[in-house]
Design a protein around this motif. Structure first.
Motif, PDB file in Angstrom:
ATOM      1  N   GLN A  94      69.041  33.043 -13.799  1.00  0.00           N
ATOM      2  CA  GLN A  94      69.152  34.174 -14.722  1.00  0.00           C
ATOM      3  C   GLN A  94      69.550  33.706 -16.118  1.00  0.00           C
ATOM      4  OE1 GLN A  94      71.672  37.363 -13.071  1.00  0.00           O
ATOM      5  NE2 GLN A  94      71.030  36.685 -11.031  1.00  0.00           N
ATOM      6  N   ALA A  95      70.471  32.777 -16.198  1.00  0.00           N
ATOM      7  CA  ALA A  95      70.927  32.293 -17.500  1.00  0.00           C
ATOM      8  C   ALA A  95      69.833  31.511 -18.224  1.00  0.00           C
ATOM      9  CB  ALA A  95      72.170  31.428 -17.324  1.00  0.00           C
ATOM     10  N   LEU A  96      69.115  30.660 -17.494  1.00  0.00           N
ATOM     11  CA  LEU A  96      68.003  29.935 -18.112  1.00  0.00           C
ATOM     12  C   LEU A  96      66.927  30.901 -18.609  1.00  0.00           C
ATOM     13  CD1 LEU A  96      67.543  26.878 -15.694  1.00  0.00           C
ATOM     14  CD2 LEU A  96      68.415  26.824 -18.042  1.00  0.00           C
ATOM     15  N   ALA A  97      66.649  31.930 -17.826  1.00  0.00           N
ATOM     16  CA  ALA A  97      65.635  32.912 -18.224  1.00  0.00           C
ATOM     17  C   ALA A  97      66.048  33.680 -19.470  1.00  0.00           C
ATOM     18  CB  ALA A  97      65.371  33.886 -17.073  1.00  0.00           C
ATOM     19  N   ALA A  98      67.372  33.784 -19.690  1.00  0.00           N
ATOM     20  CA  ALA A  98      67.878  34.472 -20.876  1.00  0.00           C
ATOM     21  C   ALA A  98      67.927  33.571 -22.102  1.00  0.00           C
ATOM     22  CB  ALA A  98      69.273  35.039 -20.586  1.00  0.00           C
ATOM     23  N   GLY A  99      67.494  32.314 -21.947  1.00  0.00           N
ATOM     24  CA  GLY A  99      67.444  31.396 -23.075  1.00  0.00           C
ATOM     25  C   GLY A  99      68.707  30.608 -23.319  1.00  0.00           C
ATOM     26  N   LEU A 100      69.649  30.657 -22.383  1.00  0.00           N
ATOM     27  CA  LEU A 100      70.922  29.971 -22.541  1.00  0.00           C
ATOM     28  C   LEU A 100      70.876  28.530 -22.047  1.00  0.00           C
ATOM     29  CD1 LEU A 100      73.263  32.806 -21.274  1.00  0.00           C
ATOM     30  CD2 LEU A 100      73.367  31.789 -23.560  1.00  0.00           C
ATOM     31  N   HIS A 101      71.726  27.690 -22.599  1.00  0.00           N
ATOM     32  CA  HIS A 101      72.079  26.435 -21.958  1.00  0.00           C
ATOM     33  C   HIS A 101      73.056  26.771 -20.833  1.00  0.00           C
ATOM     34  CE1 HIS A 101      70.166  24.166 -25.163  1.00  0.00           C
ATOM     35  NE2 HIS A 101      70.853  24.880 -26.045  1.00  0.00           N
ATOM     36  N   VAL A 102      73.059  25.957 -19.784  1.00  0.00           N
ATOM     37  CA  VAL A 102      73.876  26.259 -18.609  1.00  0.00           C
ATOM     38  C   VAL A 102      74.664  25.026 -18.194  1.00  0.00           C
ATOM     39  CG1 VAL A 102      73.894  27.089 -16.227  1.00  0.00           C
ATOM     40  CG2 VAL A 102      72.138  27.915 -17.819  1.00  0.00           C
ATOM     41  N   VAL A 103      75.973  25.191 -18.072  1.00  0.00           N
ATOM     42  CA  VAL A 103      76.847  24.203 -17.436  1.00  0.00           C
ATOM     43  C   VAL A 103      77.173  24.752 -16.053  1.00  0.00           C
ATOM     44  CG1 VAL A 103      79.116  23.096 -17.501  1.00  0.00           C
ATOM     45  CG2 VAL A 103      77.810  23.414 -19.625  1.00  0.00           C
ATOM     46  N   CYS A 104      77.087  23.917 -15.004  1.00  0.00           N
ATOM     47  CA  CYS A 104      77.360  24.414 -13.662  1.00  0.00           C
ATOM     48  C   CYS A 104      78.181  23.420 -12.867  1.00  0.00           C
ATOM     49  CB  CYS A 104      76.069  24.738 -12.909  1.00  0.00           C
ATOM     50  SG  CYS A 104      76.357  25.556 -11.315  1.00  0.00           S
ATOM     51  N   GLU A 105      79.217  23.942 -12.216  1.00  0.00           N
ATOM     52  CA  GLU A 105      80.075  23.140 -11.356  1.00  0.00           C
ATOM     53  C   GLU A 105      79.305  22.664 -10.120  1.00  0.00           C
ATOM     54  OE1 GLU A 105      82.653  21.554 -10.554  1.00  0.00           O
ATOM     55  OE2 GLU A 105      84.006  21.815 -12.241  1.00  0.00           O
ATOM     56  N   LYS A 106      79.903  21.669  -9.456  1.00  0.00           N
ATOM     57  CA  LYS A 106      79.346  21.177  -8.207  1.00  0.00           C
ATOM     58  C   LYS A 106      79.779  22.081  -7.053  1.00  0.00           C
ATOM     59  CE  LYS A 106      83.451  19.674  -6.808  1.00  0.00           C
ATOM     60  NZ  LYS A 106      84.191  20.301  -5.710  1.00  0.00           N
ATOM     61  N   PRO A 107      79.045  22.070  -5.955  1.00  0.00           N
ATOM     62  CA  PRO A 107      77.691  21.534  -5.830  1.00  0.00           C
ATOM     63  C   PRO A 107      76.721  22.407  -6.610  1.00  0.00           C
ATOM     64  CG  PRO A 107      78.236  22.781  -3.859  1.00  0.00           C
ATOM     65  CD  PRO A 107      79.485  22.741  -4.708  1.00  0.00           C
TER      66      PRO A 107
END
Length: 376
Positions: A94-107
């Motif tokens: 959803q965040a990528l589709a909104a044009g955002l950069h995304v940081v995501c924790e593991k896993p």
């Protein structure tokens, strides 16, 4: 005349999930020249309100959709996802589709199939996905990488990695923990994934895996003890040991090469990559050369601050991604092999391709491992 330094572009970030996310907020707050914390988001209104007050954040919400609307209005650059593992894929997409950069924790996600799906989503997205592996940026581990770049540590023999931590019953009172459907794995996935990533960060890809897993410490669905034998593509071997029942918590890494042995000696179990690390050459001449090489080492920011600073450089200046999707997938491929080996009692070879029995899910058939010795 002294030339004025160009003012750095600040990135506006929203942190989602305020458990682990509190550590991310502390890191962003520590580098205020690079980031503005624009919003915090958590399903718990009180937690979101308290975090906003503590860090001086102008806006808090319980709705992820409101962050996406803010992004569409040009008010946000990055969303940082620190929610339970089973939620990651949907929020990332959803965040990528909104044009955002995304940081995501593991896993990052819950299977190799999901990893490949989000890689495909990123290829057509405006933003970039940044997986979190903050242990890589400790000064001790970076000194080893510095020595490798100068020609030391060129023939690896053996690596041993110990993750001896403690998780008692109160840890598993959080509803989503300890379950295949929501935490998606135990100590190998949730606690030791960072340390095991450091194995490939130093020595490259894993070739073969044989794993013994057990649930000994708490009455949970997933494993809390592990002993794993690894063969590396470079010909070296490694052992990984994990427990969540340690009376004294410790993380320790030893890398043995033809010319030197390297050992982490940090007493902080959750920051094993930081100093002190010990570098022992096989001869006095090698020791002297190591000392000379380390004199050139330039320390940078560590842990989350180090990774976030490098992410800023990627977004604003086109620097290389500090942790790639390939890196994150590689860690999930190791997880898949560990769980498949434990379930089948066989050695597993990598890579694991689409069509493999565990490509779509590494959870054991029937909800438990054939070889597990359950608590109780």
């Amino acid at each position: 005349m002294v030339q004025k330094l160009q003012k750095l572009q600040k990135l506006r970030v929203a942190v989602v999930g305020l458990g682990v996310g509190k550590g991310h907020l502390q890191a962003y707050a520590a580098i205020p020249d690079l980031y503005d914390i624009a919003a915090v988001c958590d399903l718990d209104t009180a937690k979101a309100s308290a975090a906003a007050a503590e860090f001086g954040v102008p806006w808090h919400t319980t709705q992820f959709s409101e962050l996406l609307e803010s992004a569409e209005q040009g008010k946000l650059d990055i969303v940082d996802i620190c929610t339970p593992p089973y939620t990651h894929r949907a929020l990332i997409e959803q965040a990528l589709a909104a044009g955002l950069h995304v940081v995501c924790e593991k896993p990052l996600v819950g299977s190799l199939a999901e990893a490949d799906a989000i890689a495909a989503a990123q290829k057509v997205a405006k933003g970039t996905l940044f997986p979190i592996f903050q242990y890589r940026f400790g000064h001790g581990l970076q000194k080893l990488k510095h020595l490798q770049s100068k020609g030391f540590a060129h023939t690896p023999f053996l690596t041993t990695i110990e993750t001896s931590w403690r998780r008692d019953a109160d840890y598993y009172e959080v509803q989503w923990r300890g379950k295949w459907a929501t935490e998606m794995g135990g100590c190998c996935l949730t606690q030791a994934l960072h340390a095991h990533d450091m194995l490939s960060y130093v020595n490259g890809p894993v070739k073969t895996v044989f794993a013994h897993l057990a649930t000994r410490v708490n009455p949970i669905e997933v494993e809390d003890c592990a002993a794993i034998s690894i063969g590396m593509e470079n010909g070296s071997v490694a052992t990984l040991s994990v427990t969540l029942g340690a009376a004294e918590e410790l993380s320790r890494l030893r890398f043995m090469f033809s010319d030197l042995t390297v050992e982490s000696r940090s007493t902080e179990p959750y920051r094993p990559g930081k100093d002190p690390w010990h570098f022992q050459g096989k001869t006095p001449a090698i020791d002297a050369a190591i000392s000379a090489a380390l004199a050139d080492f330039v320390p940078a920011l560590e842990s989350f601050e180090g990774e976030f600073a490098l992410i800023h450089a990627t977004v604003t200046g086109g620097a290389p991604t500090p942790v790639s999707l390939h890196d994150a997938r590689q860690s999930l491929e190791l997880i898949t092999a560990i769980y498949h080996s434990a379930e089948t009692g066989t050695q597993v070879s990598l890579p694991i391709p689409p069509g493999h029995a565990k490509y779509n899910s590494w959870a054991p058939t029937g909800g438990s491992f054939n070889k597990v010795a359950h608590h109780g």
